[in-house]
Design an enzyme around this catalytic site. Structure first.
Site, PDB file in Angstrom:
ATOM      1  N   GLY A  47     -16.201  21.413  11.514  1.00 41.47           N
ATOM      2  CA  GLY A  47     -15.722  20.088  11.947  1.00 41.47           C
ATOM      3  C   GLY A  47     -16.925  19.235  12.327  1.00 41.47           C
ATOM      4  N   ALA A  48     -17.916  19.172  11.406  1.00 39.69           N
ATOM      5  CA  ALA A  48     -19.254  18.662  11.747  1.00 39.69           C
ATOM      6  C   ALA A  48     -19.503  17.200  11.410  1.00 39.69           C
ATOM      7  CB  ALA A  48     -20.302  19.511  11.007  1.00 39.69           C
ATOM      8  N   ASP A 110     -11.614  22.818   3.006  1.00 44.24           N
ATOM      9  CA  ASP A 110     -10.660  23.178   4.048  1.00 44.24           C
ATOM     10  C   ASP A 110     -11.142  24.392   4.854  1.00 44.24           C
ATOM     11  OD1 ASP A 110      -8.520  23.665   5.645  1.00 44.24           O
ATOM     12  OD2 ASP A 110      -7.117  24.136   4.010  1.00 44.24           O
ATOM     13  N   ALA A 111     -11.560  24.123   6.087  1.00 43.41           N
ATOM     14  CA  ALA A 111     -12.111  25.182   6.939  1.00 43.41           C
ATOM     15  C   ALA A 111     -11.090  26.297   7.217  1.00 43.41           C
ATOM     16  CB  ALA A 111     -12.572  24.593   8.264  1.00 43.41           C
ATOM     17  N   ALA A 139     -10.351  18.978  14.357  1.00 43.87           N
ATOM     18  CA  ALA A 139      -9.154  18.251  14.787  1.00 43.87           C
ATOM     19  C   ALA A 139      -8.426  17.939  13.494  1.00 43.87           C
ATOM     20  CB  ALA A 139      -9.527  16.987  15.534  1.00 43.87           C
ATOM     21  N   TYR A 233      -0.340  15.389  27.060  1.00 43.48           N
ATOM     22  CA  TYR A 233      -1.496  16.210  26.684  1.00 43.48           C
ATOM     23  C   TYR A 233      -1.387  17.641  27.224  1.00 43.48           C
ATOM     24  CZ  TYR A 233      -5.792  17.174  24.429  1.00 43.48           C
ATOM     25  OH  TYR A 233      -6.705  17.725  23.561  1.00 43.48           O
TER      26      TYR A 233
HETATM   27  P1  NAI Z   1     -12.690  14.082  14.924  1.00 41.72           P
HETATM   28  O1  NAI Z   1     -11.470  13.611  14.232  1.00 41.72           O
HETATM   29  O2  NAI Z   1     -13.775  13.090  15.162  1.00 41.72           O
HETATM   30  O3  NAI Z   1     -13.361  15.308  14.132  1.00 41.72           O
HETATM   31  C1  NAI Z   1     -12.634  16.283  13.463  1.00 41.72           C
HETATM   32  C2  NAI Z   1     -13.528  17.064  12.516  1.00 41.72           C
HETATM   33  O4  NAI Z   1     -12.738  18.090  11.900  1.00 41.72           O
HETATM   34  C3  NAI Z   1     -14.111  16.238  11.354  1.00 41.72           C
HETATM   35  O5  NAI Z   1     -15.423  16.688  11.078  1.00 41.72           O
HETATM   36  C4  NAI Z   1     -13.190  16.598  10.184  1.00 41.72           C
HETATM   37  O6  NAI Z   1     -13.795  16.461   8.911  1.00 41.72           O
HETATM   38  C5  NAI Z   1     -12.924  18.053  10.505  1.00 41.72           C
HETATM   39  N1  NAI Z   1     -11.732  18.593   9.858  1.00 41.72           N
HETATM   40  C6  NAI Z   1     -10.431  18.229  10.023  1.00 41.72           C
HETATM   41  N2  NAI Z   1      -9.620  19.007   9.264  1.00 41.72           N
HETATM   42  C7  NAI Z   1     -10.435  19.896   8.633  1.00 41.72           C
HETATM   43  C8  NAI Z   1     -10.213  20.951   7.721  1.00 41.72           C
HETATM   44  N3  NAI Z   1      -8.996  21.298   7.330  1.00 41.72           N
HETATM   45  N4  NAI Z   1     -11.289  21.612   7.254  1.00 41.72           N
HETATM   46  C9  NAI Z   1     -12.553  21.286   7.632  1.00 41.72           C
HETATM   47  N5  NAI Z   1     -12.818  20.310   8.505  1.00 41.72           N
HETATM   48  C10 NAI Z   1     -11.776  19.628   8.988  1.00 41.72           C
HETATM   49  O7  NAI Z   1     -12.181  14.727  16.283  1.00 41.72           O
HETATM   50  P2  NAI Z   1     -12.809  15.015  17.722  1.00 41.72           P
HETATM   51  O8  NAI Z   1     -12.161  14.121  18.692  1.00 41.72           O
HETATM   52  O9  NAI Z   1     -14.287  15.090  17.666  1.00 41.72           O
HETATM   53  O10 NAI Z   1     -12.219  16.467  17.997  1.00 41.72           O
HETATM   54  C11 NAI Z   1     -12.946  17.660  17.901  1.00 41.72           C
HETATM   55  C12 NAI Z   1     -12.436  18.631  18.950  1.00 41.72           C
HETATM   56  O11 NAI Z   1     -12.727  18.098  20.244  1.00 41.72           O
HETATM   57  C13 NAI Z   1     -10.914  18.851  18.907  1.00 41.72           C
HETATM   58  O12 NAI Z   1     -10.647  20.197  19.187  1.00 41.72           O
HETATM   59  C14 NAI Z   1     -10.416  17.962  20.034  1.00 41.72           C
HETATM   60  O13 NAI Z   1      -9.187  18.385  20.553  1.00 41.72           O
HETATM   61  C15 NAI Z   1     -11.552  18.146  21.035  1.00 41.72           C
HETATM   62  N6  NAI Z   1     -11.619  17.140  22.104  1.00 41.72           N
HETATM   63  C16 NAI Z   1     -11.580  15.789  21.819  1.00 41.72           C
HETATM   64  C17 NAI Z   1     -11.594  14.867  22.857  1.00 41.72           C
HETATM   65  C18 NAI Z   1     -11.512  13.394  22.596  1.00 41.72           C
HETATM   66  O14 NAI Z   1     -11.192  12.632  23.517  1.00 41.72           O
HETATM   67  N7  NAI Z   1     -11.811  12.929  21.414  1.00 41.72           N
HETATM   68  C19 NAI Z   1     -11.679  15.287  24.271  1.00 41.72           C
HETATM   69  C20 NAI Z   1     -11.826  16.705  24.444  1.00 41.72           C
HETATM   70  C21 NAI Z   1     -11.750  17.589  23.386  1.00 41.72           C
END
Ligand code: NAI
Length: 386
Positions: A47-48, A110-111, A139, A233
């Protein structure tokens, strides 16, 4: 092509390649200014490409000079439509890293799938030998498991209807939103997608393939937030998935104890990302929180959070954790004085005073910047290669 933002509610249908590059560049500069640390050297980030995962990758590469492999699920341009921001971010990150002599490769797929896990394992074997850190920052809206079943995650409560103030991003008004309860099936599906099952699968696959270094560290991200958002949440469907994620850290710690692997949950701050902008009620909380935290000089974005994770919580001696073993990057968000002010504003806020009481500009700046827009030093009137 001249690329302009096309915003509909909480999504932008276009992304600007030069702006995305600027976004990555600024994050790299931030980490460089923190200086170097004695941290991981071979890092896998699942998820980079955006949000916390991208910031983690930058923190690892530019904080401790790590070689990084990134996994993401992004769309390339088809010549008419732009690619997704994560695609441009990744291209930009790889170019910066390579220019700076840092190994960086990515797999767009797809991870959750067995195939991508195999590709990553092969890449580690060929190029790095093993990884000493795995960041799990997915996510995702859905997951298809090995038996071909597709699970869809939902953002609902787990008990009764929950009604509260909500900010209508389309016309900047404050109204009410009601979130309905999920069925048992929906709860199970959300846990399948956003829980820790796949994190465990990754760690076992890496370990069994012999590409996980002895003593490796793995981190997955969670959120708690204020009581106000508990129904949607912490006690909602996503919260159930996060509980499972937390329990999965314990499973990994136990299973991989013979290899001295340590799994952590890092509870992060609420920030505008593509994933979080989609949660009802939450954006208004974000805009108020931004206002209060900026006034107190406590505001952080993803990169500042990840800078703190690497420099202060994980790799500055023994990891700094709470009683339940979690890393708390939400410590400033949940500070009593911060939450008190947020709640006072929450009670008072309405359409007429939203721009005065909440950081509406700041919210939208973050939102547009995720897609590469609103950077003052990018000339958006220029033709760009998409
Ligand atoms: P984001 O939407 O910016 O990043 C998600 C990443 O997952 C992206 O790199 C995307 O390409 C990748 N992804 C999605 N489906 C995929 C798949 N099937 N295969 C491979 N890659 C896939 O989301 P964000 O907000 O950075 O979330 C990351 C983590 O942080 C999540 O677990 C979220 O719950 C957690 N988090 C987020 C907060 C927020 O306020 N944004 C707060 C605390 C935790």
């Amino acid at each position: 092509m001249i690329v302009e933002p096309k915003v509909r509610g909480f999504i932008c249908a276009t992304a600007h390649p030069v702006g995305c590059r600027e976004n990555v560049k600024r994050q790299i500069e931030y980490i460089k200014h923190l200086g170097t640390l004695d941290g991981p050297k071979h890092v896998l980030v699942i998820g980079a490409s955006t949000g916390y995962g991208l910031a983690s990758r930058i923190a690892a590469a530019y904080g401790s000079g790590a070689s990084t492999i990134g996994v993401m699920f992004e769309k390339e341009s088809n010549g008419r439509r732009t690619a997704t921001p994560g695609y441009y971010n990744t291209k930009a990150f790889e170019a910066f890293a390579q220019a700076d002599g840092l190994y960086a490769k990515s797999i767009n797929g797809d991870a959750f799938s067995h195939e991508v896990k195999e590709q990553v394992i092969q890449m580690i074997r060929d190029d790095l030998g093993s990884v000493d850190m795995v960041i799990y920052s997915l996510a995702a809206p859905r997951r298809t498991t090995a038996d071909g079943v597709t699970y869809q995650s939902v953002l609902k409560t787990t008990s009764s209807d929950f009604t509260n103030k909500s900010w209508n991003l389309r016309d900047n008004t404050i109204g009410e939103a009601t979130i309905s309860p999920a069925t048992e099936e929906e709860i199970t599906a959300t846990v399948k997608v956003m829980g820790g099952e796949d994190w465990i699968d990754w760690m076992n696959a890496l370990s069994q393939a012999g590409v996980l270094a002895d003593g490796a560290v793995t981190v997955a991200y969670s959120y708690i937030g204020p009581e106000l958002t508990y129904p949607v949440y912490l006690n909602g469907t996503i919260g159930m998935a996060k509980k499972h994620l937390q329990a999965s850290a314990a499973v990994i710690n136990e299973t991989l104890a013979p290899h001295h692997v340590k799994a952590y949950i890092s509870v992060n701050k609420a920030l505008v990302t593509q994933a979080s902008a989609a949660i009802p009620i939450v954006p208004l909380y974000f805009a108020i929180l931004y206002k209060v935290m900026k006034e107190k000089g406590l505001h952080e974005g993803c990169i500042e959070q990840m800078g703190r994770l690497f420099h202060e919580k994980l790799f500055a001696g023994s990891p700094v954790v709470d009683q339940e073993g979690r890393i708390r990057l939400d410590d400033w968000e949940l500070r009593e004085d911060v939450q008190k002010e947020v709640m006072e504003i929450w009670d008072k806020i309405r359409t007429e005073n939203i721009t005065e009481l909440a950081d509406v500009e700041g919210y939208w700046d973050d939102f547009y910047r995720m897609f590469g827009f609103r950077f003052p030093n990018v000339d958006y009137t220029q033709d760009v290669e998409i």
